[in-house]
Design a protein around this motif. Structure first.
Motif, mmCIF file in Angstrom:
data_model
loop_
_atom_site.group_PDB
_atom_site.id
_atom_site.type_symbol
_atom_site.label_atom_id
_atom_site.label_comp_id
_atom_site.label_asym_id
_atom_site.label_seq_id
_atom_site.Cartn_x
_atom_site.Cartn_y
_atom_site.Cartn_z
ATOM 1 N N LYS A 1 -1.079 -31.441 -15.556
ATOM 2 C CA LYS A 1 0.722 -31.435 -14.962
ATOM 3 C C LYS A 1 0.586 -32.910 -13.972
ATOM 4 N N ARG A 2 -0.647 -33.686 -13.758
ATOM 5 C CA ARG A 2 -0.649 -34.282 -13.043
ATOM 6 C C ARG A 2 -0.119 -35.883 -13.861
ATOM 7 N N VAL A 3 0.479 -36.966 -13.026
ATOM 8 C CA VAL A 3 1.145 -38.862 -13.131
ATOM 9 C C VAL A 3 -0.179 -39.181 -13.768
ATOM 10 N N ALA A 4 -0.109 -39.346 -15.799
ATOM 11 C CA ALA A 4 -0.696 -39.597 -16.408
ATOM 12 C C ALA A 4 -0.096 -41.964 -15.995
ATOM 13 N N LYS A 5 0.792 -42.069 -16.493
ATOM 14 C CA LYS A 5 1.349 -43.506 -16.350
ATOM 15 C C LYS A 5 2.782 -43.284 -15.705
ATOM 16 N N VAL A 6 3.270 -44.810 -14.934
ATOM 17 C CA VAL A 6 4.710 -45.396 -14.783
ATOM 18 C C VAL A 6 5.136 -46.535 -14.485
ATOM 19 N N ASP A 7 6.022 -46.397 -15.106
ATOM 20 C CA ASP A 7 6.707 -47.656 -15.808
ATOM 21 C C ASP A 7 7.146 -48.360 -14.822
ATOM 22 N N PHE A 8 6.683 -49.794 -14.070
ATOM 23 C CA PHE A 8 7.129 -49.947 -13.064
ATOM 24 C C PHE A 8 7.866 -51.114 -13.683
ATOM 25 N N ASN A 9 9.418 -51.357 -14.025
ATOM 26 C CA ASN A 9 10.120 -51.967 -15.215
ATOM 27 C C ASN A 9 9.087 -52.919 -15.732
ATOM 28 N N GLY A 10 8.625 -52.265 -17.174
ATOM 29 C CA GLY A 10 7.866 -52.854 -18.270
ATOM 30 C C GLY A 10 5.880 -53.065 -17.608
ATOM 31 N N LYS A 11 6.197 -53.051 -16.102
ATOM 32 C CA LYS A 11 4.714 -53.396 -16.015
ATOM 33 C C LYS A 11 3.839 -51.262 -16.308
ATOM 34 N N ILE A 12 2.625 -51.646 -16.505
ATOM 35 C CA ILE A 12 2.583 -49.790 -16.528
ATOM 36 C C ILE A 12 1.258 -49.491 -15.817
ATOM 37 N N LEU A 13 1.285 -48.589 -15.257
ATOM 38 C CA LEU A 13 -0.375 -48.091 -13.993
ATOM 39 C C LEU A 13 -0.341 -46.904 -14.339
ATOM 40 N N THR A 14 -1.413 -46.311 -14.110
ATOM 41 C CA THR A 14 -1.846 -45.321 -14.939
ATOM 42 C C THR A 14 -1.802 -44.229 -13.268
ATOM 43 N N GLY A 15 -1.746 -43.050 -13.389
ATOM 44 C CA GLY A 15 -2.631 -42.453 -11.914
ATOM 45 C C GLY A 15 -2.923 -42.788 -11.417
ATOM 46 N N LYS A 16 -4.787 -42.340 -11.831
ATOM 47 C CA LYS A 16 -5.459 -42.950 -11.004
ATOM 48 C C LYS A 16 -5.534 -44.003 -10.724
ATOM 49 N N ALA A 17 -4.945 -45.160 -11.700
ATOM 50 C CA ALA A 17 -5.101 -46.234 -10.678
ATOM 51 C C ALA A 17 -4.177 -46.486 -9.038
ATOM 52 N N ILE A 18 -3.352 -45.658 -9.601
ATOM 53 C CA ILE A 18 -1.772 -46.023 -8.015
ATOM 54 C C ILE A 18 -2.932 -44.814 -7.100
ATOM 55 N N ARG A 19 -3.621 -43.817 -7.627
ATOM 56 C CA ARG A 19 -4.219 -43.126 -6.773
ATOM 57 C C ARG A 19 -5.023 -43.745 -5.498
ATOM 58 N N GLU A 20 -5.688 -44.382 -6.492
ATOM 59 C CA GLU A 20 -7.133 -45.744 -5.896
ATOM 60 C C GLU A 20 -6.808 -46.331 -4.971
ATOM 61 N N LYS A 21 -5.369 -46.816 -5.494
ATOM 62 C CA LYS A 21 -4.808 -48.393 -4.674
ATOM 63 C C LYS A 21 -4.091 -47.765 -3.479
ATOM 64 N N LEU A 22 -3.505 -46.297 -3.703
ATOM 65 C CA LEU A 22 -2.720 -45.772 -2.299
ATOM 66 C C LEU A 22 -3.774 -45.112 -1.639
ATOM 67 N N ASP A 23 -4.891 -44.850 -2.006
ATOM 68 C CA ASP A 23 -5.594 -43.612 -1.544
ATOM 69 C C ASP A 23 -4.560 -42.482 -1.413
ATOM 70 N N LEU A 24 -4.371 -42.296 -2.298
ATOM 71 C CA LEU A 24 -4.026 -40.373 -2.319
ATOM 72 C C LEU A 24 -4.739 -39.744 -2.392
ATOM 73 N N ARG A 25 -4.101 -38.486 -2.205
ATOM 74 C CA ARG A 25 -4.915 -37.180 -2.446
ATOM 75 C C ARG A 25 -5.280 -37.217 -3.730
ATOM 76 N N SER A 26 -4.031 -37.458 -4.798
ATOM 77 C CA SER A 26 -4.520 -37.138 -6.222
ATOM 78 C C SER A 26 -3.282 -38.032 -7.060
#
Length: 350
Positions: A258-283
């Protein structure tokens, strides 16, 4: 009188048995525990006790070379002391004793696996040069020695130390295995209500690291958190443009946990894992909204989510589950086995 002798002898034997049999029946309860074991079961109980002592001796013969990151030096530690140092650093000492045992079992499994394989993947060059097996950081398992425990626990040192030591000794000689091999006993702080499957994070499917429910985490102190970040910083870190609208990217896939796998930013796809690492999120279970020139991010859970949830383990223990039930819930299909032969192999290689 001669013809009555056999009857006298028989009577004597029967009388003696009436004295002996009650004594035999009471034997299993001598330790104050109504175990009810007799005969072979009692013998097995004795064998089990001696095995625990034997396992402790095997552990006492093994040292772990820990790279102390702050001092950039090696500290060689007896295996039991290392495990106490890991449990002390990785889990609150006031957690339920069954949760502490589960943590001790996971920690022992991890280090025995590493001692056997002698893998040094992910080790800093400085640590490799000094011959370390593990670091004292989250790269492997966080470890604190006795002096650091005294510093951190202060006046609570005595009772906290005792609880951790008891948890380690209660699981002495035990490890978690899958198909007779030590598992990768991963653990993390708090789930979002579910653990994560290994393939969602690292691509490789591991049978015992599958997503399972973990409702005990809900409402705990680390279950939910919020953070604010300026839009300009959000865009810079992720390399995206969020525009002026209210929608900030579109979640197009979620994981089994039930976590975020992929996010689409106007055609640019980022994984939830990459977003967590780049933004220093807890999960990787996150949601966000724009507020003025900032983005408010809400996260559920704390950590990568794979393996055993520590707060979940504590919640299970509070409901009466023992450490064996806890680890078998979070690590699917595993066995709790003796590490005697593996420890003996490690000792022989020295």
């Amino acid at each position: 009188m001669e013809k009555f002798k056999p009857f006298i002898v028989l009577a004597s034997i029967l009388f003696a048995l009436t004295l002996v049999i009650p004594a035999v029946l009471v034997l299993p309860f001598n330790d104050g525990k109504a175990s009810g074991k007799l005969g072979e079961e009692l013998a097995k109980g004795k064998a089990s006790t001696s095995k625990t002592v034997s396992s402790s001796k095997k552990e006492a013969a093994i040292e772990v070379a820990v790279f102390r990151s702050a001092q950039s030096k090696i500290e060689k530690v007896k295996l039991e002391d290392y495990l106490v140092g890991v449990v002390a650093a990785e889990m609150p000492a006031d957690f339920n004793e069954e949760a502490l045992k589960a943590q001790a079992l996971a920690a022992r499994t991890y280090i025995v696996n590493r001692l056997i394989s002698k893998t040094q993947l992910g080790m800093p060059k400085s640590a490799l040069a000094k011959g370390a097996l593990v670091t004292d950081t989250q790269l492997h398992q966080v470890y604190k020695n006795d002096a650091e425990q005294r510093r951190d626990w202060g006046k609570d040192y005595a009772w906290k130390k005792k609880r951790v030591q008891e948890a380690v000794r209660a699981t002495s000689g035990q490890i978690l295995t899958y198909k007779n091999k030590p598992i990768d006993a991963l653990f993390f702080s708090t789930s979002n209500g579910y653990t994560e499957s290994s393939e969602e994070l690292w691509g490789g499917s591991i049978p015992y690291l599958k997503s399972v429910s973990s409702p005990w985490d809900r409402g705990t102190e680390k279950f939910m958190s919020k953070m604010e970040i300026p839009i300009s910083q959000f865009e810079a870190r992720l390399g995206v443009k969020v525009g002026s609208g209210g929608t900030i990217g579109k979640i197009i896939a979620r994981t089994k946990g039930k976590r975020v796998a992929k996010v689409d930013f106007n055609g640019k796809i980022l994984t939830g894992k990459a977003i967590r690492e780049k933004l220093d999120l807890r999960s990787t279970d996150f949601a966000w909204e724009r507020k003025g020139n900032k983005i408010v991010i809400t996260t559920k859970g704390f950590g990568h989510g794979v393996g055993m949830s520590q707060y979940g383990a504590n919640g299970m223990a509070a409901q009466g589950k023992n450490y064996k039930e806890i680890v078998k819930h979070y690590y699917q299909g595993v066995q709790i086995t003796s590490a005697d032969n593996m420890l003996q192999t490690i000792t022989a290689q020295k």
